[in-house]
Design an enzyme around this catalytic site. Structure first.
Site, mmCIF file in Angstrom:
data_model
loop_
_atom_site.group_PDB
_atom_site.id
_atom_site.type_symbol
_atom_site.label_atom_id
_atom_site.label_comp_id
_atom_site.label_asym_id
_atom_site.label_seq_id
_atom_site.Cartn_x
_atom_site.Cartn_y
_atom_site.Cartn_z
ATOM 1 N N SER A 290 -7.722 10.701 -1.117
ATOM 2 C CA SER A 290 -8.019 10.345 -2.517
ATOM 3 C C SER A 290 -6.820 9.129 -2.867
ATOM 4 C CB SER A 290 -7.732 11.337 -3.402
ATOM 5 O OG SER A 290 -6.416 12.005 -3.419
ATOM 6 N N ASP A 291 -6.836 8.352 -3.821
ATOM 7 C CA ASP A 291 -5.908 7.764 -4.447
ATOM 8 C C ASP A 291 -5.185 8.773 -5.313
ATOM 9 O OD1 ASP A 291 -4.079 5.704 -5.398
ATOM 10 O OD2 ASP A 291 -5.715 4.234 -5.899
ATOM 11 N N TRP A 292 -4.002 8.369 -5.634
ATOM 12 C CA TRP A 292 -2.958 9.424 -6.330
ATOM 13 C C TRP A 292 -3.569 9.780 -7.365
ATOM 14 C CZ3 TRP A 292 -2.249 8.032 -1.858
ATOM 15 C CH2 TRP A 292 -1.242 8.599 -1.138
ATOM 16 N N ALA A 294 -6.679 10.663 -8.149
ATOM 17 C CA ALA A 294 -8.118 10.250 -8.068
ATOM 18 C C ALA A 294 -8.886 11.662 -7.936
ATOM 19 C CB ALA A 294 -8.331 9.216 -7.314
#
Length: 873
Positions: A290-292, A294
């Site tokens: 995941s993006d941070w 997200a």
């Protein structure tokens, strides 16, 4: 007993329907685009070059407990360990510290004694595969030497739908073929240095506005869900997914899912984009992180194909996690099948072994959170050991050389009326504009480069690095002029217009420096919330140019910018004798520019985007106001595949400078186009058929009692663990909705580990292997018709022939060196994918019966050679 609150957001968004795009106006009651579900999540099988790494991953994962597997999938929390993201460890099996993931796509963020490389957009301007690879390799070496396992880059999202999108500079180009090739070469370079590359931001992450609810609310927008990028299946495949297919084919180890929703399903729990497109169709063998922040659900994201949660906590430093303990519980109670967590761990370890981390790994020797030599082991909570956290390891090697070379090779000469190259005999040289000089606060004076002070060599956001030094244009030009016995006068205050006029009127040549900046949405610079408010020059730039041009008839304009800017009011002024776009060249900015200005390097760069006359020339505006009540803003990609030069061609609008344009100090000629079909019995397209093996499981799950916190363990506050407080799973989960029935939230087939049918367009990393069979050979003769040696970039475009297709699409390019008068035959091939369209009914690539043409030349609008393509199927 089952989970409830951890997954409901995902599953309500992933409703059953066909992916569609609707009109731009949305009300609370209007039907919205949907993302069709695809389950179960495909399990990795070690295809092709992944076989040995997959075998080794299976061996070690088979020895892991459930908690150890979960520890690999979940970050320990923001600022809890040294890297921006760090998983838990498995010391019993030799993984003595967690996997370290660190920004950025152009150098090591939050570090020191590292290099600051040119941005991705500059790499695109070189059109050079070797330079892309060498930059990737150099960055990989630096990350490895700092103890980083996972480099959080490169980026192909955003692709560049919007010229004012905040992070377009992190990627390469709005053309998918140019981006795909350089994306793949960068990945190969990074991973050849022994570091896992991360292809990001997957997918449709084309603007900063509304990417995160809390961020948008902080700017005063009343929304409750993040933006949804709504796209049709054809556009997805032919435009936005294209470079990610190249990344997977290149063997990328990690893919980062994005903040935005795609057709109203969050990017990190979208089963259509993760399970179907990435893992089933493209055959991705690595892991999805995941993006941070997200990560929006627990079970829902696990079943939809997410493999690693970063940074592990739900909100920074809140001590809560969708995974960690909760993922352990969800396997123990049967909500998530054991094979799914096994697959997560195998995918992570497969990427680990594929790049050789087991041979090269050292502990992180820096702290992202402090430059002090000593500090707390767990920075966020000031706990753990007081220890040495920064070893100050210099990792720069001789990388300044490749940085300078790329800077010069990416400097686009847009206009030249004989003003360049400079001779070195100019007696009086004016250097005018703030963009020529130093940031008065220092090169790293603004956190994450979140300002526009002095020369622009790097934009802002998490995609940045600290400069080890920054050679400004003023410094480099002054050194050059003085060494030749001339005088140089600089005015670097954009408000000092009268002083600029005085200098310009006395100068034989005036070099004017202007810029335009952008970046990530968490930083607001002068009202630009990541995305640019407009395409105008910053800091009074137009007035600076007007002032100098009116006082000097030999004015050279140098633009440092994140993308296109509006130049229509002055570009054709006869006193503007040359225009240069230098992009974001990194630490060697001034040196690389001087190399081009004084002719030590003959410019060969080509603009990787189109320069339009107005913002409206590019089509639909970026979505800057919510349009769906307080729900998810809806960004409908109604233009389909028609972005950048494809859009200009469709409108029959002549840009100021077309995609692929770039001048040289010499001239080139094109002749003798030859097109030859490569017929063979093996060239027929073969749709993939058959089915997978059953989902494998590795090791034993055990019982809840096996995963209790050990007696005597001193737990770190807010640290994310995979362990349980109690054998009562409901108590350990702390889930207020614990007890929901499966039918309330588990998608049909999501836990089915039986053999699954293979997709026709799948079959290998990158997609169906026969997509990459060469069908046509094309050759052309390139001649240096001038008096200066230099590189030329031949470009091959294809007309696909359909009534609703772009006029031309880029498919091949190269960068070749030619001495004066020299001729070379440039030869390339077109494969099936190059000639195909995505058929939404067949769900496969198809070469249509429409007549097709090939075009070769020096830009998208200068294509002197053309010929019909032979019919191939």
């Amino acid at each position: 007993m089952r989970f409830g609150w951890l997954e409901v957001a995902a599953l309500t968004a992933a409703s059953v329907a066909n992916a569609q795009v609707f009109d731009d106006s949305h009300g609370n009651n209007q039907e919205l685009a949907f993302s069709p579900p695809f389950y179960p999540s495909p399990w990795a099988d070690g295809q092709g070059e992944w076989a040995d790494a997959h075998r080794r991953a299976v061996e070690i994962v088979s020895q892991m407990t459930l908690a150890e597997k979960v520890n690999l999938t979940t970050g320990t929390g923001w600022e809890m360990d040294r890297c921006v993201g760090q998983t838990g460890s498995v010391p019993r099996l030799g993984i003595n510290w967690g996997l370290c993931g660190q920004d950025s796509p152009l150098g090591i963020r939050f570090s020191d004694l590292n290099s600051a490389f040119p941005a991705g957009t500059n790499v695109a301007a070189t059109w050079d595969k070797t330079l892309a690879y060498l930059r990737g390799k150099a960055m990989g070496e630096e990350f490895n030497d700092k103890g980083v396992d996972i480099l959080l880059g490169p980026a192909a999202g955003p692709l560049g739908k919007y010229p004012d999108g905040g992070r377009i500079w992190e990627g390469f180009s709005p053309d998918p073929a140019l981006t795909g090739v350089l994306f793949a070469e960068t990945i190969r370079g990074i991973q050849d240095a022994g570091v896992i590359a991360t292809a990001k931001h997957y997918i449709m992450n084309e603007q900063e506005h509304f990417r995160q609810v809390s961020e948008a609310q902080g700017y005063g927008y009343n929304i409750t869900e993040t933006l949804s990028s709504n796209v049709d299946d054809k556009t997805m495949h032919e435009l936005y997914l294209w470079p990610f297919a190249d990344a997977v084919r290149a063997g990328v180890g990690a893919v980062m899912c994005s903040y935005n929703q795609i057709n109203n399903s969050y990017g990190c729990q979208n089963s259509q984009t993760l399970n179907k497109l990435l893992k089933a169709e493209l055959g991705f063998q690595g892991f999805v992180m995941s993006d941070w922040s997200a990560h929006h659900s627990g079970v829902g994201s696990a079943l939809a194909g997410l493999d690693m949660s970063m940074p592990g906590d739900i909100s920074f430093d809140d001590g809560l996690s969708f995974w960690g303990t909760n993922l352990t519980v969800s396997v123990l109670n049967g909500t998530v099948p054991a094979w799914r967590v096994d697959d997560m761990a195998v995918r992570i370890m497969t990427a680990y072994y594929k790049v050789g981390r087991d041979r090269l790994r050292i502990p992180p020797n820096f702290s992202s959170w402090t430059r002090d030599e000593y500090g707390w082991e767990h920075f966020a909570v000031s706990e753990g050991a007081w220890t040495k956290v920064n070893d100050f390891v210099n990792v720069q090697r001789s990388h300044s050389q490749i940085i300078r070379e790329i800077g010069a090779a990416s400097t686009v000469l847009l206009k030249n009326k004989g003003a360049l190259p400079l001779t070195g005999k100019e007696v009086k040289v004016g250097v005018l504009g703030e963009d020529a000089g130093s940031n008065p606060w220092g090169a790293n004076g603004c956190p994450d480069r979140g300002c526009d002070n002095g020369t622009l060599a790097m934009a802002w956001g998490s995609g940045t690095a600290n400069f080890p030094y920054l050679v400004t244009p003023e410094q480099a030009i002054q050194r050059e002029v003085i060494s030749n016995g001339g005088n140089v006068f600089a005015v670097t205050d954009n408000g000092a217009l009268s002083q600029m006029a005085d200098v310009a009127s006395q100068s034989s040549v005036s070099l004017v420096f202007v810029n335009a900046d952008s970046g990530e949405g968490y930083i607001n610079v002068d009202g630009n919330e990541g995305d640019r408010k407009n395409l105008t020059l910053w800091k009074n730039g137009e007035a600076v140019i007007d002032t100098v041009v009116s006082h000097c008839n030999n004015t050279i304009v140098v633009i440092h910018s994140v993308g296109p800017v509006l130049i229509d009011r002055w570009y054709d002024n006869p006193n503007v004798t040359a225009i240069i776009w230098a992009g974001l060249p990194g630490q060697e900015s001034g040196n690389s520019l001087v190399d081009v200005l004084y002719g030590r390097v003959n410019p060969s760069a080509k603009t990787p985007f189109t320069w339009g006359k107005t913002r409206k020339s590019y089509g639909a505006p970026l979505l800057s106001e919510p349009n769906n009540g307080n729900g998810a803003p809806q960004d409908d990609f109604n233009e389909g595949v028609f972005i950048d030069y494809r859009h200009f061609d469709k409108r029959n609008e002549t840009p100021i400078y077309e995609f692929g344009h770039g001048l040289s100090y010499t001239t080139f000629g094109y002749s003798h186009l030859r097109v030859q079909a490569l017929n063979s019995s093996s060239s027929a397209y073969v749709p993939t058929s058959g089915e997978t093996k059953p989902a494998p499981t590795y090791g034993e799950i055990g019982s809840a009692a096996d995963y209790l916190y050990p007696e005597g363990l001193k737990r770190i506050t807010k640290f994310i663990y995979p362990l349980l407080n109690s054998t009562d799973l409901e108590d350990s989960s702390d889930d207020p909705n614990y007890g929901w029935e499966d039918s309330e939230y588990i998608p049909e087939g999501a836990r089915d580990g039986s053999p699954q049918p293979l997709l026709k367009a799948g079959g290998a990393p990158g997609g169906n292997p026969t997509l990459y069979q060469d069908l046509v050979r094309v050759s052309a003769t390139i001649t240096n018709t001038g008096n200066v040696a230099g590189y030329e970039v031949p470009q091959l475009y294809v007309s696909l022939g359909g009534p609703n297709e772009p006029r031309v699409v880029l498919r091949k390019f190269d960068r070749i060196f030619l001495a004066p008068g020299e001729q070379k035959v440039w030869t390339t091939t077109l494969n099936r994918r190059d000639l195909a369209n995505w058929d939404v009914e067949a769900q496969d690539w198809v070469i249509t019966k429409h007549p097709k043409k090939v075009h070769v030349g020096s830009s998208s609008r200068k294509l002197p050679l053309r010929a019909p393509l032979p019919r191939v199927y």
